[in-house]
Design a protein around this motif. Structure first.
Motif, PDB file in Angstrom:
ATOM      1  N   MET A  84     -74.009 -42.874 -61.432  1.00  0.00           N
ATOM      2  CA  MET A  84     -74.218 -41.423 -61.406  1.00  0.00           C
ATOM      3  C   MET A  84     -74.635 -40.842 -62.753  1.00  0.00           C
ATOM      4  SD  MET A  84     -73.834 -40.380 -58.296  1.00  0.00           S
ATOM      5  CE  MET A  84     -74.914 -41.788 -58.141  1.00  0.00           C
ATOM      6  N   HIS A  85     -74.935 -41.719 -63.723  1.00  0.00           N
ATOM      7  CA  HIS A  85     -75.408 -41.199 -65.016  1.00  0.00           C
ATOM      8  C   HIS A  85     -76.306 -42.238 -65.673  1.00  0.00           C
ATOM      9  CE1 HIS A  85     -74.547 -38.383 -68.563  1.00  0.00           C
ATOM     10  NE2 HIS A  85     -75.475 -39.244 -68.990  1.00  0.00           N
ATOM     11  N   THR A  86     -77.591 -42.113 -65.444  1.00  0.00           N
ATOM     12  CA  THR A  86     -78.549 -43.051 -66.054  1.00  0.00           C
ATOM     13  C   THR A  86     -79.642 -42.285 -66.791  1.00  0.00           C
ATOM     14  OG1 THR A  86     -79.929 -43.093 -64.070  1.00  0.00           O
ATOM     15  CG2 THR A  86     -78.207 -44.776 -64.235  1.00  0.00           C
ATOM     16  N   HIS A  87     -80.270 -43.003 -67.719  1.00  0.00           N
ATOM     17  CA  HIS A  87     -81.480 -42.507 -68.394  1.00  0.00           C
ATOM     18  C   HIS A  87     -82.513 -43.617 -68.251  1.00  0.00           C
ATOM     19  CE1 HIS A  87     -79.471 -38.993 -70.131  1.00  0.00           C
ATOM     20  NE2 HIS A  87     -78.423 -39.799 -70.288  1.00  0.00           N
ATOM     21  N   ILE A  88     -83.154 -43.641 -67.097  1.00  0.00           N
ATOM     22  CA  ILE A  88     -83.987 -44.767 -66.705  1.00  0.00           C
ATOM     23  C   ILE A  88     -85.228 -44.925 -67.603  1.00  0.00           C
ATOM     24  CG2 ILE A  88     -85.410 -43.536 -64.984  1.00  0.00           C
ATOM     25  CD1 ILE A  88     -83.712 -46.877 -64.283  1.00  0.00           C
ATOM     26  N   GLU A 129     -80.123 -39.565 -62.184  1.00  0.00           N
ATOM     27  CA  GLU A 129     -80.628 -39.417 -63.542  1.00  0.00           C
ATOM     28  C   GLU A 129     -79.963 -38.233 -64.251  1.00  0.00           C
ATOM     29  OE1 GLU A 129     -82.138 -42.247 -64.971  1.00  0.00           O
ATOM     30  OE2 GLU A 129     -83.514 -40.763 -65.797  1.00  0.00           O
ATOM     31  N   ALA A 130     -79.799 -38.397 -65.567  1.00  0.00           N
ATOM     32  CA  ALA A 130     -79.080 -37.386 -66.353  1.00  0.00           C
ATOM     33  C   ALA A 130     -79.981 -36.784 -67.429  1.00  0.00           C
ATOM     34  CB  ALA A 130     -77.842 -38.006 -66.977  1.00  0.00           C
ATOM     35  N   GLY A 131     -81.272 -36.693 -67.129  1.00  0.00           N
ATOM     36  CA  GLY A 131     -82.180 -36.048 -68.077  1.00  0.00           C
ATOM     37  C   GLY A 131     -83.282 -36.975 -68.533  1.00  0.00           C
ATOM     38  N   ILE A 207     -79.517 -30.555 -61.408  1.00  0.00           N
ATOM     39  CA  ILE A 207     -79.722 -29.952 -62.726  1.00  0.00           C
ATOM     40  C   ILE A 207     -78.672 -30.486 -63.682  1.00  0.00           C
ATOM     41  CG2 ILE A 207     -79.808 -27.798 -64.037  1.00  0.00           C
ATOM     42  CD1 ILE A 207     -82.052 -28.057 -61.937  1.00  0.00           C
ATOM     43  N   LYS A 208     -79.150 -30.990 -64.825  1.00  0.00           N
ATOM     44  CA  LYS A 208     -78.247 -31.486 -65.875  1.00  0.00           C
ATOM     45  C   LYS A 208     -78.303 -30.518 -67.045  1.00  0.00           C
ATOM     46  CE  LYS A 208     -76.440 -34.325 -69.129  1.00  0.00           C
ATOM     47  NZ  LYS A 208     -77.207 -35.375 -69.762  1.00  0.00           N
ATOM     48  N   PHE A 209     -77.148 -30.162 -67.573  1.00  0.00           N
ATOM     49  CA  PHE A 209     -77.178 -29.368 -68.808  1.00  0.00           C
ATOM     50  C   PHE A 209     -76.080 -29.820 -69.754  1.00  0.00           C
ATOM     51  CE2 PHE A 209     -73.712 -26.206 -69.114  1.00  0.00           C
ATOM     52  CZ  PHE A 209     -73.107 -26.341 -67.871  1.00  0.00           C
ATOM     53  N   GLU A 268     -69.672 -34.848 -67.179  1.00  0.00           N
ATOM     54  CA  GLU A 268     -70.139 -36.135 -67.689  1.00  0.00           C
ATOM     55  C   GLU A 268     -69.435 -36.434 -69.009  1.00  0.00           C
ATOM     56  OE1 GLU A 268     -72.549 -37.648 -65.577  1.00  0.00           O
ATOM     57  OE2 GLU A 268     -71.821 -35.937 -64.409  1.00  0.00           O
ATOM     58  N   HIS A 269     -68.888 -37.623 -69.134  1.00  0.00           N
ATOM     59  CA  HIS A 269     -68.146 -38.123 -70.316  1.00  0.00           C
ATOM     60  C   HIS A 269     -66.678 -37.669 -70.284  1.00  0.00           C
ATOM     61  CE1 HIS A 269     -72.222 -38.974 -71.365  1.00  0.00           C
ATOM     62  NE2 HIS A 269     -72.506 -37.731 -71.695  1.00  0.00           N
ATOM     63  N   GLY A 270     -66.426 -36.395 -70.490  1.00  0.00           N
ATOM     64  CA  GLY A 270     -65.053 -35.861 -70.377  1.00  0.00           C
ATOM     65  C   GLY A 270     -64.077 -36.498 -71.346  1.00  0.00           C
ATOM     66  N   THR A 340     -72.717 -44.903 -66.113  1.00  0.00           N
ATOM     67  CA  THR A 340     -72.722 -45.733 -67.321  1.00  0.00           C
ATOM     68  C   THR A 340     -73.351 -45.053 -68.522  1.00  0.00           C
ATOM     69  OG1 THR A 340     -74.851 -46.670 -66.736  1.00  0.00           O
ATOM     70  CG2 THR A 340     -72.872 -47.858 -65.985  1.00  0.00           C
ATOM     71  N   ASP A 341     -74.150 -43.976 -68.282  1.00  0.00           N
ATOM     72  CA  ASP A 341     -75.023 -43.437 -69.331  1.00  0.00           C
ATOM     73  C   ASP A 341     -76.014 -44.515 -69.756  1.00  0.00           C
ATOM     74  OD1 ASP A 341     -76.082 -41.498 -70.926  1.00  0.00           O
ATOM     75  OD2 ASP A 341     -74.310 -41.217 -72.177  1.00  0.00           O
ATOM     76  N   ALA A 342     -76.500 -45.281 -68.782  1.00  0.00           N
ATOM     77  CA  ALA A 342     -77.393 -46.413 -69.070  1.00  0.00           C
ATOM     78  C   ALA A 342     -78.583 -45.965 -69.898  1.00  0.00           C
ATOM     79  CB  ALA A 342     -77.870 -47.056 -67.775  1.00  0.00           C
TER      80      ALA A 342
HETATM   81 ZN   LIG Z   1     -76.426 -39.261 -70.816  1.00  0.00          ZN
END
Ligand SMILES: [Zn+2]
Length: 431
Positions: A84-88, A129-131, A207-209, A268-270, A340-342
């Motif tokens: 649920m958190h990637t930067h492909i 995707e997270a941005g 939407i990611k912010f 995200e992260h927290g 993962t914030d991949a």
């Molecule tokens: Zn990220």
């Protein structure tokens, strides 16, 4: 019954794979982890076209005549995993913040094409995707959906929204140099609403912010709020009106709590989530996506990876607290999803996140799998069609040799992947 070697020799070429999807397949395995916390020993899963049409113990499920049988003896079958958190669009040593000075959307598109295949081969059949700059994730999503390139189901974000001088901006340079942000830099409720509309216009699924400072950015404390309450409310209001869920980068403090109160779907992260935020998240059903692997590896392996000293210092300073706070949130009953914030070398290693969830959060292996499947599907809003191995759902399936309930690290070594009823990865060991 077709001989199995026919299946195993299928090349990963889209036209052949889609042709195969109209057939009937029956999969046997040592066990099935359904995705909802339950399991079946010696199961059979029948797939017709792209959907699961029967699931149960082998003694109770009839294999249709003419079905292709895949015998995963000794393997554990599970739903396709969710990240649920990637930067492909990001790849090894692309320069971090400074990539905006050296690289273009074309770089991101090539990196994403490589990363999408690695992600799918790791068993992650759905990602959020997270941005991404220039809506490259939207383009890659559409290319995968058209069968042009292999990859997971991509829920695209487009550029993340952030404030001037914040985590999505590039800071520490002369004001005489114009440097674009790593996201869309917009300030004030009106500009934020306008950017949300633009993101939706150009294809963002969510939407990611950025609600607080970050680790991989200069000049912003990880705990400092980066938008006012009015700005966050305007953002979530506009996104909700347009049918989009919101994911907020937030490490802790007032910014995290304000994002929760504004109505985001996930934090995200927290890293430094406090008791007030835990109470608010439980009341609102807000998910926490803890991105454990990236933050642990910045501390333990950041120098080798070329992470800037400033970022390693930030990650190290909060590492011990972060483990305590995230475990506290998990034990308190906050809903978790896997992310993962991949970035860089994490693409393709997404499955290592499961072990971190067991080690750091204290999740059982079964609960970690539920977090990475059904919980994450629910966060995305696709739980009717995905997230568990249930009759009627889309056949996104993975398998590992052995029993991940005894060794969670096995989930980093997925040997079999089916997406929409089509085998996209099958190791020679599968018989
Ligand atoms: Zn990220």
């Amino acid at each position: 019954m077709r001989p199995l070697h026919v299946l195993l020799s299928v090349a990963v070429a889209a036209p052949q794979l889609f042709a195969q999807a109209s057939s009937v397949t029956a999969i046997r395995a040592a066990r099935l982890i359904i995705g909802d916390g339950s399991q079946i020993e010696s199961p059979i899963v029948v797939i017709t076209g792209e959907r699961i049409t029967a699931v149960g113990p082998a003694a109770q499920v009839r294999v249709p005549s003419g079905a292709t049988v895949i015998d995963l003896a000794g393997y554990t079958l599970m739903p396709g995993f969710f990240d649920m958190h990637t930067h492909i669009t990001s790849i090894d040593n692309d320069g971090g913040d400074l990539s905006v000075l050296k690289e273009t959307a074309a770089h991101g598109a090539i990196y994403a094409t490589i990363n999408a295949k690695k992600t799918l081969d790791a068993g992650f059949t759905t990602i959020r995707e997270a941005g991404a700059t220039d809506y490259v994730d939207v383009v890659v999503r559409d290319a995968v959906n058209r069968g042009l390139i292999p990859g997971p189901r991509i829920h695209a974000a487009g550029p993340s929204l952030g404030s001037t001088g914040g985590h999505a901006d590039v800071n520490g340079w002369s004001p005489n140099i114009m440097i674009p942000g790593t996201g869309a830099i917009v300030d004030g409720p009106d500009a934020i609403r306008h950017q949300v509309r633009k993101n939706v216009k150009y294809g963002s699924d969510q939407i990611k912010f950025v609600a607080t400072g970050g680790i991989l950015s200069v000049g912003d404390a990880v705990n400092a709020p980066q938008y006012g309450d009015d700005e966050m409310k305007a953002l979530v209001d506009e996104a909700t009106r347009l049918g989009r869920r919101v994911m907020a980068h937030a490490h802790g403090g007032a910014g995290l709590l304000a994002a929760v109160n504004a109505g985001v779907a996930s934090i995200e992260h927290g890293s430094l989530v406090d008791d007030a935020a835990i109470t608010a998240m439980k009341a609102r059903g807000t998910y926490l996506v803890p991105t454990l692997i990236i933050l642990e590896e910045i501390v333990t392996d950041g120098v080798r990876k070329g992470v800037p000293a400033n970022s390693i210092a930030k990650a190290t300073a909060i590492a011990a607290d972060r483990r305590v706070r995230l475990r506290q949130a998990y034990r308190s009953g906050v809903k978790f999803a896997l992310g993962t914030d991949a970035t860089s070398d994490i693409h393709g290693r997404n499955g290592e996140e499961f072990k971190y969830m067991v080690d750091i959060l204290g999740a059982t292996p079964m609960d970690a799998i539920t977090i990475g499947t059904m919980n994450s599907a629910t966060l995305l809003g696709v739980e009717k069609d995905f997230g568990s191995v249930t009759t009627g759902k889309v056949a996104d399936l993975v398998a590992v040799q052995g029993n991940p309930l005894q060794d969670i690290a096995l989930l980093a070594h997925v040997q079999f992947v089916m997406k929409g009823g089509v085998v996209v990865k099958s190791s020679a060991a599968v018989r």
